[in-house]
Design an enzyme around this catalytic site. Structure first.
Site, PDB file in Angstrom:
ATOM      1  N   CYS A  83      47.179  45.672  44.510  1.00  0.00           N
ATOM      2  CA  CYS A  83      47.387  44.270  44.139  1.00  0.00           C
ATOM      3  C   CYS A  83      46.164  43.394  44.325  1.00  0.00           C
ATOM      4  O   CYS A  83      45.826  42.584  43.446  1.00  0.00           O
ATOM      5  CB  CYS A  83      48.581  43.691  44.908  1.00  0.00           C
TER       6      CYS A  83
ATOM      7  N   HIS B  33      50.880  40.933  49.834  1.00  0.00           N
ATOM      8  CA  HIS B  33      50.716  41.070  48.392  1.00  0.00           C
ATOM      9  C   HIS B  33      49.945  39.868  47.872  1.00  0.00           C
ATOM     10  O   HIS B  33      50.011  38.775  48.440  1.00  0.00           O
ATOM     11  CB  HIS B  33      52.096  41.143  47.712  1.00  0.00           C
TER      12      HIS B  33
ATOM     13  N   ARG C  32      35.929  52.025  35.029  1.00  0.00           N
ATOM     14  CA  ARG C  32      37.174  52.459  34.385  1.00  0.00           C
ATOM     15  C   ARG C  32      38.189  52.960  35.408  1.00  0.00           C
ATOM     16  O   ARG C  32      38.829  53.990  35.232  1.00  0.00           O
ATOM     17  CB  ARG C  32      36.901  53.539  33.346  1.00  0.00           C
TER      18      ARG C  32
END
Length: 297
Positions: free
Chosen positions: A97, A134, A92
């Site tokens: 990215c 990214h 959780r």
């Protein structure tokens, strides 16, 4: 075969090779897929389609925070598909990215989407950063789509990669603009460049060296301070930057409050679903190349 046909053939081959590179990993099991979909509250997304893809992206942005806490908790950032999915679903947690889009790619593939990983160079003003700065996703349906759940404040919905005009989104107006002679694409938000995409697909492992730099270098903004941010149900954002709790309304208005340590731990649980036994360190001494003088810039 003419030049254009040869180029198309090469690009298609590159896509297939990049998507099939990590053959040892067989993808999500049905149980893992069910758990992932339950976590983002989309139990039945239906067959692959543009509306279903938009629903999945929006749900992921609402359920899984953008955060860099592992870097400041001394946890390794492991670019392994199974580890990424386990971090988001079983533990959780969120991520940045490489983690968020890497895990989301596996969910989409398990649902029948054709996904490839694209390298992006994030703009700092008018200048793009290094390659693999990214990780974003290309999803091919009847047309190619840009999918990104790992850039913080960005589009809420997928963007058409082949569209050159303005694209309206709840978070702003986006434009995909060609750059140079090699097929690169600049992605702009409200006229400001966000990142430059390399159109070639890459396997996840190719992002490893830059991910390591982002996670360890004193020059990386990810090592300088902690952040945890998630889209709210009304289209705003909740962000915990260090111990500053920032609420941004859909119209852009902000409220900010500095929390005590116990309040910050409670905020991680309440707003992001993240349970920690201690606050992340601002500047972990264990990071390679770190000195006391190389602190927050």
């Amino acid at each position: 075969m003419d030049h254009d046909e040869a180029t198309d053939h090469d690009e298609a081959t590159d896509h297939d090779e990049a998507m099939d590179h990590d053959t040892a990993y067989e993808g999500l099991t049905p149980a893992e897929r069910t758990a992932y979909l339950a976590h983002i509250d989309v139990p039945d997304p239906g067959e692959p389609s543009a509306p279903a893809l938009a629903r999945l992206q929006h749900a992921h942005l609402r359920a899984v925070p953008f955060e860099n806490l592992s870097i400041h908790l001394g946890e390794p950032v492991v670019l392994d598909p199974a580890a990424l999915v386990a971090k988001l679903v079983d533990r959780r947690r969120g991520g940045f990215c490489y983690e968020l889009n890497g895990a989301f790619a596996e969910l989409l593939r398990s649902l029948g989407y054709r996904v490839s990983l694209l390298s992006g160079r994030v703009f700092d003003g008018e200048r793009p950063g290094p390659p693999f700065d990214h990780l974003a996703l290309r999803v091919d349906l009847d047309e190619p789509w840009l999918v990104d759940v790992g850039f913080g404040r960005f589009s809420r919905l997928p963007l058409r990669l082949a569209e050159r005009g303005p694209q309206s989104d709840p978070h702003g107006t986006f434009t995909v603009r060609p750059y140079g002679a090699h097929g690169d694409l600049d992605v702009l938000m409200d006229g400001a460049p966000q990142y430059r995409l390399d159109p070639r697909p890459y396997p996840l492992a190719d992002f490893g060296p830059t991910c390591w730099w982002q996670s360890t270098s004193p020059e990386s903004h990810f090592t300088r301070s902690t952040t945890c941010s998630v889209l709210t149900g009304d289209g705003g954002r909740t962000t915990l930057s260090g111990t500053r709790l920032i609420r941004t309304a859909p119209d852009g208005t902000r409220t900010e409050r500095t929390l005590t340590g116990p309040e910050a731990l409670a905020a991680y649980r309440e707003h992001f679903g993240i349970t920690l036994d201690r606050l992340p360190d601002r500047l972990p001494d264990r990071l390679p190349g770190r000195s006391e003088a190389g602190g927050a810039g």
